[in-house]
Design an enzyme around this catalytic site. Structure first.
Site, PDB file in Angstrom:
ATOM      1  N   THR A 137      -7.936   5.088   1.076  1.00  0.00           N
ATOM      2  CA  THR A 137      -8.045   6.435   1.638  1.00  0.00           C
ATOM      3  C   THR A 137      -8.859   7.348   0.716  1.00  0.00           C
ATOM      4  OG1 THR A 137      -6.756   8.245   2.573  1.00  0.00           O
ATOM      5  CG2 THR A 137      -5.846   7.226   0.615  1.00  0.00           C
ATOM      6  N   ASN A 139     -11.731   6.624  -0.963  1.00  0.00           N
ATOM      7  CA  ASN A 139     -13.188   6.504  -0.738  1.00  0.00           C
ATOM      8  C   ASN A 139     -13.418   5.873   0.640  1.00  0.00           C
ATOM      9  OD1 ASN A 139     -13.507   7.046  -3.552  1.00  0.00           O
ATOM     10  ND2 ASN A 139     -13.483   4.869  -4.024  1.00  0.00           N
ATOM     11  N   GLY A 219      -4.561  -0.118  -4.302  1.00  0.00           N
ATOM     12  CA  GLY A 219      -3.571  -0.184  -5.382  1.00  0.00           C
ATOM     13  C   GLY A 219      -3.038  -1.606  -5.600  1.00  0.00           C
ATOM     14  N   CYS A 270     -11.071   5.809  -8.849  1.00  0.00           N
ATOM     15  CA  CYS A 270     -10.273   4.970  -9.750  1.00  0.00           C
ATOM     16  C   CYS A 270     -10.867   4.978 -11.152  1.00  0.00           C
ATOM     17  CB  CYS A 270     -10.210   3.546  -9.203  1.00  0.00           C
ATOM     18  SG  CYS A 270     -11.833   2.895  -8.743  1.00  0.00           S
TER      19      CYS A 270
HETATM   20  P1  NAD Z   1      -3.377   1.818  -1.197  1.00  0.00           P
HETATM   21  O1  NAD Z   1      -3.084   0.619  -2.030  1.00  0.00           O
HETATM   22  O2  NAD Z   1      -2.251   2.671  -0.756  1.00  0.00           O
HETATM   23  O3  NAD Z   1      -4.144   1.364   0.151  1.00  0.00           O
HETATM   24  C1  NAD Z   1      -5.364   0.630   0.110  1.00  0.00           C
HETATM   25  C2  NAD Z   1      -5.486  -0.173   1.410  1.00  0.00           C
HETATM   26  O4  NAD Z   1      -4.555  -1.242   1.379  1.00  0.00           O
HETATM   27  C3  NAD Z   1      -5.170   0.608   2.677  1.00  0.00           C
HETATM   28  O5  NAD Z   1      -6.023   0.179   3.709  1.00  0.00           O
HETATM   29  C4  NAD Z   1      -3.717   0.219   2.972  1.00  0.00           C
HETATM   30  O6  NAD Z   1      -3.415   0.335   4.332  1.00  0.00           O
HETATM   31  C5  NAD Z   1      -3.704  -1.234   2.519  1.00  0.00           C
HETATM   32  N1  NAD Z   1      -2.443  -1.757   2.025  1.00  0.00           N
HETATM   33  C6  NAD Z   1      -1.610  -1.181   1.125  1.00  0.00           C
HETATM   34  N2  NAD Z   1      -0.579  -2.024   0.845  1.00  0.00           N
HETATM   35  C7  NAD Z   1      -0.772  -3.142   1.578  1.00  0.00           C
HETATM   36  C8  NAD Z   1      -0.064  -4.375   1.735  1.00  0.00           C
HETATM   37  N3  NAD Z   1       1.059  -4.625   1.062  1.00  0.00           N
HETATM   38  N4  NAD Z   1      -0.579  -5.305   2.587  1.00  0.00           N
HETATM   39  C9  NAD Z   1      -1.721  -5.071   3.262  1.00  0.00           C
HETATM   40  N5  NAD Z   1      -2.439  -3.933   3.156  1.00  0.00           N
HETATM   41  C10 NAD Z   1      -1.962  -2.968   2.337  1.00  0.00           C
HETATM   42  O7  NAD Z   1      -4.427   2.681  -2.017  1.00  0.00           O
HETATM   43  P2  NAD Z   1      -5.117   4.091  -1.659  1.00  0.00           P
HETATM   44  O8  NAD Z   1      -4.149   5.179  -1.883  1.00  0.00           O
HETATM   45  O9  NAD Z   1      -5.795   3.999  -0.367  1.00  0.00           O
HETATM   46  O10 NAD Z   1      -6.239   4.131  -2.798  1.00  0.00           O
HETATM   47  C11 NAD Z   1      -5.950   4.486  -4.116  1.00  0.00           C
HETATM   48  C12 NAD Z   1      -5.695   3.299  -5.025  1.00  0.00           C
HETATM   49  O11 NAD Z   1      -6.763   2.362  -4.936  1.00  0.00           O
HETATM   50  C13 NAD Z   1      -5.646   3.704  -6.488  1.00  0.00           C
HETATM   51  O12 NAD Z   1      -4.705   2.930  -7.162  1.00  0.00           O
HETATM   52  C14 NAD Z   1      -7.063   3.427  -6.980  1.00  0.00           C
HETATM   53  O13 NAD Z   1      -7.157   3.209  -8.367  1.00  0.00           O
HETATM   54  C15 NAD Z   1      -7.371   2.163  -6.206  1.00  0.00           C
HETATM   55  N6  NAD Z   1      -8.810   1.989  -5.988  1.00  0.00           N
HETATM   56  C16 NAD Z   1      -9.443   0.989  -6.670  1.00  0.00           C
HETATM   57  C17 NAD Z   1     -10.799   0.811  -6.481  1.00  0.00           C
HETATM   58  C18 NAD Z   1     -11.527  -0.248  -7.236  1.00  0.00           C
HETATM   59  O14 NAD Z   1     -12.712  -0.445  -6.952  1.00  0.00           O
HETATM   60  N7  NAD Z   1     -10.927  -0.952  -8.156  1.00  0.00           N
HETATM   61  C19 NAD Z   1     -11.523   1.627  -5.604  1.00  0.00           C
HETATM   62  C20 NAD Z   1     -10.835   2.625  -4.918  1.00  0.00           C
HETATM   63  C21 NAD Z   1      -9.472   2.796  -5.111  1.00  0.00           C
END
Ligand code: NAD
Length: 463
Positions: A137, A139, A219, A270
Site C-alpha cells: 500500500t 508504493n 512486510g 522501506c
Molecule cells: P503488508 O505486508 O501489509 O502488505 C503487502 C502486500 O502483502 C499486500 O498486498 C497485502 O495484501 C499482502 N499480504 C500481507 N500479508 C499477507 C499474507 N499473509 N499472505 C498473502 N498476502 C499478504 O505491507 P504494506 O503495509 O503494504 O507495506 C509496507 C511494508 O512493506 C513495510 O514493512 C515496508 O518496509 C515493506 N516494503 C518493502 C519493500 C522492499 O522493496 N523491500 C518495498 C515496499 C514496502
C-alpha cells in the site's frame, strides 16, 4: 450525389479510429476480473501471445508503459494519497516518474556464450511465464509500473495482487497500462488483477499451478507466505534503516540529507532513514542544523510520552498514523505548529520503540553514542538483521568500510539521502522491489528470467 470509393474508405477509417479512441477513453477495466482464476487464465493467454511477437514490438510495449506512467504520474500520486490517506503527492509523483524512467527494460537481459573446440554454447534469459506479484500500500502504482516493465521485458505476463487499501489506485494503473500495451500492438491482459483484492485472493494466486514465480513486496508476513508457497519466490521485505553520523562528516549536509530522506513521502519508503545514531561530539551540532529544515524538536519528556502513547499500541505501530504528516501527528497530541513541518525529531535511548520499530512516519529518533564503534554496534542491532538499507555520513574510509561490512545491507548510502540508493539523485537504475531476504538485491528484468543453455556441437566456432 455520388460517393467515391476513396470517400467511403476515408469514412470507414475515421469511424474505426474514433471507435478505437472511445474504447481507450471509456472506463473499461482492462485486465481486471472478478475471479482470480480468470485473471490468471487471461494473463496466460496474453503471455503466449507476447512470446510470439518480435522483441522490437516488446520494446515498443515497454516504451508505451513508460510513457503512460509518466503521463499519469500526477493522477496516480493524487489517487494514492486520497485512497490510502498516506504520503505526500509531490513525492509520489517523483517516485512514479523514477519508476517509469529508470526501471531497466530489455537491455537488462544479456546472453552469455562460451565457444571452443567443441562448438558454441549460448545461455539465454527466458521468461518464467506467469508471475504473481503482491504489492504494498506504501508504493502502490510505483510497484506496478516497476514490476510490469521488468517482468514484461523478460517475456512474462503478471497477475497482480494489490493491497486492499490501495485497490482503486492500483486497479487504475493496471487498466491504463493495459490500454497502453494494446495501443502499442501488444496483447490484452498482459497484466491482470481482481476487483476485490484480499489476502485470500493473494493465497489463491500463490497456490495456483499456472503461476511459476511469486514476487512479494511488503512486510514479513507476505514474504514468509511467498517463501512457503513451494514456488520460485522473490521476497522484498521490511527494513529499519539507521543513519550513522560520525565526527568527520559534513554535518550541515548530513542534517539536510537526513531530513530530506526521512520526510520523503512521509517516511513510507522501506529505504527511508528511520533512526539516527550520532557520535556525541557532533550530536548537538547535527540537531542544531536539522532544525534549519522545518522540523519540530520534541524536548519535553511529557510530550514524548504522549507521542509514544499515540503511535505505539501493545508494542506495535498504530497503523492509523503510518504515512501521516508531521503537523497532523503533532496536532493529535495537542501541539499546533506550522503546516509545513516535515519531521519530528527527538533524542531517545536505543531501546525506545521509535528506534526499534519500523514506524513509517516522519518521526525521527536520535540516539547519541560515545564513538564510532558504539554507533556501528547500535546501528547493526536496531536494523534487526533485515539487511535492507543503511545510511552513513562520514569522510573516514575506515569507518565507512567497517560499518558497511558489519551491517551487510542490500543498500548502503554514503553521504546522501536514502533515496539516492534507489536512483533518485544517485547513480544507477531504480527498483521498488528490493529483495534482501532472497538475495536478488535491487531487482530488475534479469531476475524475472530463467537461464537456459543451448549447446551446438562442432560449429559456429570461428576463433
Ligand atoms: P503488508 O505486508 O501489509 O502488505 C503487502 C502486500 O502483502 C499486500 O498486498 C497485502 O495484501 C499482502 N499480504 C500481507 N500479508 C499477507 C499474507 N499473509 N499472505 C498473502 N498476502 C499478504 O505491507 P504494506 O503495509 O503494504 O507495506 C509496507 C511494508 O512493506 C513495510 O514493512 C515496508 O518496509 C515493506 N516494503 C518493502 C519493500 C522492499 O522493496 N523491500 C518495498 C515496499 C514496502
Amino acid at each position: 450525389m455520388s460517393i467515391e470509393i476513396d470517400d467511403i474508405r476515408a469514412l470507414v477509417a475515421k469511424v474505426i479510429r474514433e471507435m478505437d479512441n472511445e474504447h481507450v477513453k471509456t472506463d473499461i477495466r482492462h485486465g481486471i476480473f472478478s475471479d482470480m482464476n480468470d485473471a490468471i487464465d487471461a494473463a496466460e493467454r496474453a503471455q503466449l501471445e507476447l512470446i510470439r511477437i518480435s522483441l522490437d514490438k516488446r520494446q515498443k510495449i515497454i516504451q508505451a508503459i513508460r510513457d503512460t506512467a509518466k503521463e499519469n504520474a500526477e493522477l496516480f500520486a493524487d489517487m494514492a494519497v486520497e485512497e490510502t490517506g498516506m504520503g505526500r503527492v509531490e513525492d509520489k509523483i517523483v517516485k512514479n516518474l523514477v519508476a517509469a524512467e529508470k526501471t531497466p527494460g530489455l537491455e537488462d537481459l544479456r546472453s552469455e556464450s562460451a565457444s571452443g573446440d567443441n562448438g558454441l554454447t549460448l545461455v539465454e534469459l527466458s521468461p518464467y511465464g506467469l508471475i504473481g506479484s503482491i504489492t504494498p500500500t506504501t508504493n502502490p502504482t510505483e510497484t506496478v509500473i516497476n514490476n510490469a516493465i521488468g517482468m514484461i521485458a523478460a517475456g512474462n505476463a503478471v497477475v497482480f495482487s494489490p493491497h486492499p487499501t490501495a485497490k482503486n489506485t492500483t486497479i487504475k494503473a493496471i487498466t491504463l497500462l493495459n490500454q497502453a500495451i494494446m495501443k502499442a500492438g501488444g496483447p490484452a491482459n498482459l497484466i491482470t488483477s481482481v476487483e476485490e483484492p484480499s489476502i485470500e485472493q493473494a493465497e489463491v494466486l500463490m497456490k495456483h499451478k499456472k503461476i511459476r514465480m511469486i514476487v512479494a513486496t511488503g512486510g514479513p508476513g507476505v514474504v514468509k507466505a511467498a517463501l512457503s508457497s513451494g514456488k520460485k519466490a522473490i521476497g522484498a521485505g521490511a527494513g529499519n534503516p539507521p543513519a550513522v553520523v560520525d565526527e568527520t562528516a559534513d554535518i550541515e549536509k548530513a542534517a539536510k540529507d537526513i531530513i530530506d530522506g526521512c520526510s520523503f513521502d512521509n517516511n513510507l519508503p522501506c529505504t527511508s532513514e528511520k533512526e539516527v545514531i550520532v557520535v556525541d561530539s557532533v550530536a548537538d551540532y547535527l540537531i542544531f542544523n536539522m532544525k534549519k529544515h522545518a522540523v519540530y524538536e520534541m524536548e519535553s519528556p511529557q510530550e514524548l510520552k504522549k507521542l509514544e502513547e499515540l503511535l505505539i499500541h501493545d508494542g506495535k505501530v498504530n497503523k492509523k498514523y503510518i504515512g501521516k504528516g508531521a503537523a497532523y501527528i503533532l496536532s493529535q497530541i495537542g501541539i499546533q505548529c506550522e503546516r509545513n513541518i516535515r519531521a519530528i525529531i527527538m533524542e531517545t535511548a536505543a531501546n525506545h520503540p521509535f528506534v526499534q520499530l519500523e514506524l513509517m512516519m516522519p518521526v525521527l529518533p536520535i540516539v547519541r553514542v560515545k564513538d564510532i564503534d558504539e554507533a556501528i554496534r547500535v546501528a547493526v542491532e536496531v536494523e534487526h538483521g533485515f539487511r535492507h538499507t543503511a545510511v552513513m555520513h562520514s569522510k573516514n574510509i575506515d569507518n565507512l568500510t567497517n560499518f558497511a561490512r558489519a551491517i551487510q545491507t542490500t543498500i548502503f548510502v554514503k553521504n546522501g539521502p536514502s533515496f539516492a540508493g534507489i536512483g533518485v539523485g544517485g547513480e544507477g537504475y531504480t527498483t521498488f522491489t528490493i529483495a534482501g531476504p532472497t538475495g536478488e538485491g535491487l531487482t530488475s528484468a534479469k531476475n524475472f528470467a530463467r537461464k537456459r543453455r543451448c549447446v551446438l556441437i562442432d560449429g559456429l566456432f570461428i576463433r
